[in-house]
Design an enzyme around this catalytic site. Structure first.
Site, mmCIF file in Angstrom:
data_model
loop_
_atom_site.group_PDB
_atom_site.id
_atom_site.type_symbol
_atom_site.label_atom_id
_atom_site.label_comp_id
_atom_site.label_asym_id
_atom_site.label_seq_id
_atom_site.Cartn_x
_atom_site.Cartn_y
_atom_site.Cartn_z
ATOM 1 N N LYS A 188 0.845 -1.193 0.000
ATOM 2 C CA LYS A 188 0.000 0.000 0.000
ATOM 3 C C LYS A 188 0.882 1.246 0.000
ATOM 4 O O LYS A 188 1.492 1.597 0.994
ATOM 5 C CB LYS A 188 -0.929 0.066 1.205
ATOM 6 N N GLY A 241 7.055 4.860 7.866
ATOM 7 C CA GLY A 241 6.244 6.073 7.975
ATOM 8 C C GLY A 241 6.519 6.757 9.297
ATOM 9 O O GLY A 241 7.595 6.615 9.879
ATOM 10 N N SER A 242 5.515 7.450 9.784
ATOM 11 C CA SER A 242 5.710 8.251 10.992
ATOM 12 C C SER A 242 5.699 7.376 12.237
ATOM 13 O O SER A 242 5.121 6.279 12.259
ATOM 14 C CB SER A 242 4.589 9.286 11.092
ATOM 15 N N THR A 243 6.283 7.890 13.293
ATOM 16 C CA THR A 243 6.283 7.190 14.577
ATOM 17 C C THR A 243 4.855 7.061 15.113
ATOM 18 O O THR A 243 4.478 6.029 15.670
ATOM 19 C CB THR A 243 7.212 7.930 15.563
ATOM 20 N N ARG A 244 4.050 8.096 14.884
ATOM 21 C CA ARG A 244 2.656 8.053 15.352
ATOM 22 C C ARG A 244 1.914 6.850 14.756
ATOM 23 O O ARG A 244 1.317 6.049 15.476
ATOM 24 C CB ARG A 244 1.950 9.362 14.940
ATOM 25 N N GLY A 246 3.311 4.281 13.230
ATOM 26 C CA GLY A 246 4.066 3.059 13.561
ATOM 27 C C GLY A 246 3.557 2.423 14.847
ATOM 28 O O GLY A 246 3.434 1.196 14.952
ATOM 29 N N GLU A 264 9.795 1.237 10.403
ATOM 30 C CA GLU A 264 10.912 2.131 10.032
ATOM 31 C C GLU A 264 10.328 3.534 10.119
ATOM 32 O O GLU A 264 9.530 3.929 9.263
ATOM 33 C CB GLU A 264 11.369 1.861 8.592
ATOM 34 N N CYS A 299 13.724 10.984 6.135
ATOM 35 C CA CYS A 299 13.642 10.520 7.522
ATOM 36 C C CYS A 299 14.959 10.739 8.250
ATOM 37 O O CYS A 299 14.987 10.994 9.438
ATOM 38 C CB CYS A 299 13.275 9.048 7.537
ATOM 39 N N GLU A 398 10.223 16.287 14.508
ATOM 40 C CA GLU A 398 10.553 16.090 13.097
ATOM 41 C C GLU A 398 9.732 17.073 12.270
ATOM 42 O O GLU A 398 8.502 17.044 12.307
ATOM 43 C CB GLU A 398 10.223 14.653 12.684
#
Ligand code: NAP
Ligand code: MG
Length: 494
Positions: A188, A241-244, A246, A264, A299, A398
């Site tokens: 995706k 993608g983002s930590t949120r 993730g 990641e 990133c 970030e």
């Protein structure tokens, strides 16, 4: 430089935004679509299939059938190698088309789409293809009455969810090891840049990857993405993608079938330049070039620069001379080195951080605003803040845009402590001619990659990934196979 008229090519482009399931281009079952518009100039690029849980079910079922009948996993490794290398060759043969899709979809300069993104993506597929028939399993040191084998097997159906900042390359980092290991894949891409991934699936089929083995579902994160992460028949999810998001992926894996979940995630990487750095000009060019590369949407961008106080002024003077060279230009012009910001949301976020830095008392020395507003596209000036304090949001969060925050230090241990005082741990750098100091600092920095006296050098042979909240997996290198394989013990009585 090429002699290509990219504007003509762009005008003639007919991008196909339909999904790719079981070897076929298809609309979403719901019939829903969304428009893909280009941040380059606001033009409409394609209508993209808005896939949801129904399409996820179809794609996962196709991937499962392909895995169970071993049409790919059962091929000799040398045959999978041949197909993957053919796939890389086709990517090269279509490099101009792929580069154009990437530039129009997410805004990066065409020179880099060609020389960096397509180049690295095809090399990644080729490298994993090459590796396929060169990896051996193990025989354990068992007693004489037994033979104990330790073998790797494909994990099964892999779902990959990727971001928009390097769409083709992030796709390749998943496709390469996942397919080389014999898995089936449902990818995706980000709703913001799905077009190159869709084209890759067609090229893979043409190269001989059997139908059903590599499927692409464009759609929204909280529809297609979520349905994949929660699916009971997906064996592994590889997320970039983002930590949120993730964190949500790991939760969804736990809520559903405990699929292997690899993340990641984001970064706020520290670049530490000591007064005894071997080449100040090189350090300045690297610091400036690396933060503005890809519009700062990287990133691992070195977004926190720690400069030793005694060279701060000299450093800034040199840096400010270089910054204008990174002014945004027309991404379809091969001279341009900084392109467009991916969309209006990202544009607002970045400009918001710039306002926040100003309000917090950081000194704005360059940039600070939108640019090229008459183009119909989305552009931000390369921006540099000095006098940044570690407590400011521009030093902690970030930004994912062309904004450099400069902090200074007098004590290296303190700089390292500050560099580490972040939830992230993706990359870091230290510049010094004192090798013992370099090694001590590199060891002390809590990051998946530490650069010494350079910033951007690395290649497919080394792992890439984060410590702490920058994620739990590693892309690239042979280590990536760990994500896409199960380890089996077979104990045989002799
Ligand atoms: P993002 O918002 O986290 O989105 C990443 C992907 O997840 C997109 O495909 C997105 O789909 C999807 N998604 C969103 N919500 C979801 C949900 N609830 N369930 C399942 N999937 C969901 O990140 P982004 O803005 O695209 O990318 C930027 C981030 O990626 C930055 O933080 C950057 O540092 C990080 N990044 C990390 C690496 C690395 O290797 N460590 C490499 C590149 C980028 P939609 O976009 O369609 O909503
Ligand atoms: Mg787009």
């Amino acid at each position: 430089m090429t002699a290509i008229n990219w504007h003509e090519r762009a005008a003639a482009l007919a991008a196909d935004g339909r999904a790719f399931i079981d070897g076929w281009r298809v609309d979403a079952r719901s019939g829903q679509r969304f428009d893909s518009t280009s941040p380059v100039d606001g033009r409409k690029l394609a209508e993209v299939a808005r896939c949801d849980a129904q399409d996820v079910d179809l794609a996962v079922a196709a991937a499962r059938r392909a895995f169970e009948d071993r049409r790919w996993a059962g091929k000799a490794p040398a045959e999978r190698k041949r197909v993957l290398i053919r796939f890389a060759e086709l990517m090269l043969a279509h490099r101009e088309e792929l580069a154009l899709l990437e530039t129009l979809d997410m805004g990066k300069p065409i020179r880099y789409s060609l020389s960096v993104d397509v180049q690295l993506a095809q090399n990644c597929i080729r490298w994993y293809g090459e590796a396929t028939d060169k990896i051996y399993d193990q025989v354990a040191p068992s007693p004489e009455d037994s033979l104990a084998l330790i073998t790797r097997e494909p994990v099964g159906v892999v779902a990959a969810i990727i971001p928009w900042n390097y769409p083709m390359l992030m796709a390749a980092w998943k496709i390469g090891p996942a397919l080389a290991a014999g898995n089936s894949l449902v990818l995706k891409p980000s709703e913001k840049a799905p077009l190159s991934s869709l084209r890759l699936a067609e090229l893979a089929l043409e190269a001989g990857v059997p139908p059903g083995v590599f499927n692409v579902l464009p759609g929204y994160g909280d529809e297609a993405g979520k349905a994949l992460a929660l699916h009971m028949d997906v064996d592994c999810i590889a997320f970039t993608g983002s930590t949120r998001v993730g964190k949500q992926i790991l939760q969804m894996a736990g809520q559903s079938n405990l699929k292997r979940a690899w993340t990641e995630l984001g970064g706020k990487s520290a670049n530490i330049v000591c007064a005894d750095c071997p080449d100040l000009d090189a350090a300045v060019a690297s610091a400036v070039g690396s933060i503005y590369f890809n519009q700062g949407e990287s990133c691992n961008a070195p977004s926190r620069l720690f400069v030793e106080e005694s060279i701060r002024e000299a450093f800034l003077e040199k840096a400010l001379r270089l910054v204008p060279r990174h002014a945004p230009g027309d991404p379809l012009d091969e001279q341009t080195v900084m392109g467009a910001i991916v969309d209006q949301i990202q544009m607002k976020t970045v400009l918001g951080y710039i306002e926040d830095g100003k309000a917090a008392g950081a000194r704005l020395l360059a940039g600070g605003g939108a640019a090229r507003q008459d183009s119909g596209g989305l552009y931000i000036e390369p921006t540099l803040f000095d006098g940044v304090d570690a407590s400011m949001r521009i030093a902690r969060e970030e930004i994912f845009g062309p904004v450099l925050s400069v902090l200074s230090f007098t004590d290296l241990d303190e700089a390292v402590r500050q560099a580490n005082s972040t939830p992230y741990g993706l990359a870091a750098a230290v510049w010094t001619r004192d090798m013992s100091k370099a090694i001590r600092t590199a060891r002390a920095l809590r990051a998946g990659t530490v650069h010494v006296n350079q910033y951007d050098n690395d290649d497919i042979t080394v792992p890439f990934g984060g410590y702490k909240q920058s994620g739990n997996g590693r892309d690239k290198s042979l280590h990536a196979f760990d994500k896409y394989t199960e380890l089996k013990t077979t104990w045989i009585q002799v």
